[in-house]
Design an enzyme around this catalytic site. Structure first.
Site, PDB file in Angstrom:
ATOM      1  N   GLU A   1      58.728   7.732  75.303  1.00 59.46           N
ATOM      2  CA  GLU A   1      57.324   7.760  75.694  1.00 59.46           C
ATOM      3  C   GLU A   1      57.134   6.865  76.909  1.00 59.46           C
ATOM      4  O   GLU A   1      57.902   5.920  77.121  1.00 59.46           O
ATOM      5  CB  GLU A   1      56.422   7.238  74.567  1.00 59.46           C
ATOM      6  CG  GLU A   1      56.271   8.170  73.396  1.00 59.46           C
ATOM      7  CD  GLU A   1      55.342   7.618  72.333  1.00 59.46           C
ATOM      8  OE1 GLU A   1      54.976   8.386  71.437  1.00 59.46           O
ATOM      9  OE2 GLU A   1      54.980   6.424  72.391  1.00 59.46           O
TER      10      GLU A   1
ATOM     11  N   ARG B   1      48.161   6.603  54.326  1.00 61.58           N
ATOM     12  CA  ARG B   1      47.958   5.683  53.201  1.00 61.58           C
ATOM     13  C   ARG B   1      46.787   4.776  53.527  1.00 61.58           C
ATOM     14  O   ARG B   1      46.252   4.811  54.630  1.00 61.58           O
ATOM     15  CB  ARG B   1      49.215   4.837  52.980  1.00 61.58           C
ATOM     16  CG  ARG B   1      49.672   4.144  54.265  1.00 61.58           C
ATOM     17  CD  ARG B   1      50.735   3.117  54.026  1.00 61.58           C
ATOM     18  NE  ARG B   1      51.364   2.660  55.251  1.00 61.58           N
ATOM     19  CZ  ARG B   1      50.859   1.805  56.125  1.00 61.58           C
ATOM     20  NH1 ARG B   1      49.655   1.284  55.902  1.00 61.58           N
ATOM     21  NH2 ARG B   1      51.516   1.445  57.209  1.00 61.58           N
TER      22      ARG B   1
END
Length: 447
Positions: free
Chosen positions: A200, A291
């Site tokens: 990236e 989560r």
């Protein structure tokens, strides 16, 4: 609604889940290793089961032991908290095969977002802005060099199966690419058993902004605003606040709706956090956590919503309890993660807490499972607890945080409290003028 929930975790998050269950009238089962037999959530749960010796792989990561605990106690659902098995798709599938509810998203969504390359592809498909980089993993130096020349240096080499900052290396120019590749691969292989990496663009001074989302798996999804988690050490968050000093109302609403729309299309169920790097007015997706987050209390303080209770409700089959237009953001909240660590070297400091006093007063919350006489074991994360404060404005919140930090006493082990007492008096922090590299620069100057 579930009748009995087994909490497959430890420490402050286990206690947080236990409290939510009790307020919903749900019986609780605490599991623990032999090192955690005196833990607070074990003392307060309706039932407790020892699932193994101290090493996590033999206890909190031991799926057969957790299944046995469910069978013994008759638990009809499991809340995994964060860490351990919370983002293990196979665990969610095994529970379903045994007729036990998993308080989290579908296994397929955990699996997609757990693979950083597939997560990026999925985010792009769903209209979430992503950091320029390789389309998938890179298998050779030549391929990495081609990508680097296309998107420009510096580059960030990242483990596909990574997390927590492991398997991440910066290549600032072509000369350093080979070393960054081999180093990231070796670290990824050691940490995750998978040496796949991708590339990236490396952003020089970004902020870390994350959007809290909730979906019910029925096409309904909302966002609950952002958290700014830019104060980090080695990619580990230490200080989080909401709203971000870097965003305005329009930016918040725009990126929030992008995320909520994506989750509607994905038919996502439960809590999730979409994480971005933010620089020069642009958001770049980095990952999604499927989560509840360590820093979820920051969002609870400014929205008045109980995120853990909402998780449990949705996992039991209920629809979202609130619509987007009903979400109200009030005031400012900040969280400090207090660890049993040396405040300068960050070396772990396990041991017995001789004296413990938590701050209180208006707008002050402490999520912790420790107490005077509690022994912090050396086997797990060093988090002692989280200090969360709320104020009508950021300035009021900062003043309240200073006061609360000065009241907080943990004696017997070293903690990061002295670091936070210094940070909240720093002009950059007071002004909200910091990025993800700020803390490491600050610490380097102090040592």
């Amino acid at each position: 609604m579930f009748d009995k929930v087994l909490i497959a975790n430890r420490g402050e998050i286990a206690l947080r889940v236990l409290r939510a269950c009790k307020e919903l009238g749900i019986a609780t089962v605490a599991v623990h290793s032999t090192a955690d037999s005196e833990a607070m959530h074990v003392k307060l749960a309706d039932e407790s089961v020892c699932i193994g010796p101290p090493p996590a792989r033999e206890s909190y990561l031991n799926i057969p032991s957790l299944l046995a605990a469910c069978e013994i106690t008759g638990a009809d659902a499991v809340h995994p908290g964060y860490g351990f098995l919370s983002e293990n798709a196979r665990f969610a599938e095994i529970l379903a095969e045994h007729g036990i509810g998993f308080i989290g998203p579908k296994a397929e969504h955990i699996r997609i977002m757990g693979d950083k390359i597939e997560a990026k592809r999925t985010a792009k498909r769903l209209g979430i802005p992503v950091v320029p980089g390789s389309e998938g993993g890179v298998s050779s130096y030549e391929e990495a060099m081609r990508v680097g020349r296309e998107i420009g240096f510096p580059l960030l080499v990242k483990a596909a199966a990574g997390g927590g900052g492991r398997g991440m290396k910066v290549a600032r120019d072509e000369a350093s690419l080979s070393e960054a590749l081999s180093s990231a691969r070796a670290e990824a292989k050691a940490a995750f058993g998978d040496d796949a990496v991708y590339l990236e663009r490396y952003l020089e001074k970004p902020r870390h902004i994350e959007i809290q989302i909730f979906g019910d798996g029925k096409g309904n999804a909302i966002h609950l605003g952002e958290r700014d988690c830019s104060l980090q050490r080695r990619h580990q968050k230490v200080f989080e606040e909401s709203p971000s000093p870097a965003l305005n109302f329009e930016m918040r609403a725009q990126i929030g709706e992008v995320c909520a729309n994506a989750m509607r299309e994905l038919q996502y169920s439960g809590a999730g956090t979409i994480e971005f790097l933010y620089e020069n007015g642009e958001f770049f997706f980095i990952e999604m956590n499927t989560r509840i987050q360590v820093e979820h209390p920051v969002t609870e303080m400014i929205t008045g919503l109980d995120l853990v209770s909402e998780q449990i409700r949705i996992a039991s089959g209920a629809s979202l309890s609130i619509k987007q237009e009903d979400v109200q953001f009030n005031g400012h909240a900040i969280e400090c993660r207090v660890n049993a660590e040396d405040p300068l070297t960050f070396a772990p400091s396990p041991g017995t807490i001789k004296y413990y006093f938590a701050p209180g007063g208006l707008g002050v919350r402490v999520d912790s499972a420790v107490y005077g006489g509690y022994r912090i074991p050396p086997h797990y994360d060093s988090l002692i607890g989280k200090l969360i404060v709320h104020g009508k404005t950021r300035n009021e919140c900062m003043m309240r945080l200073k006061r609360a930090l000065d009241e907080f006493v943990v004696d017997g082990v070293k903690t990061t409290l002295p670091l936070f007492r210094t940070l909240v008096r720093n002009a950059d922090i007071q002004n909200g003028d910091y990025d993800i590299h700020w803390l490491e620069r600050y610490l380097a100057e102090k040592t």
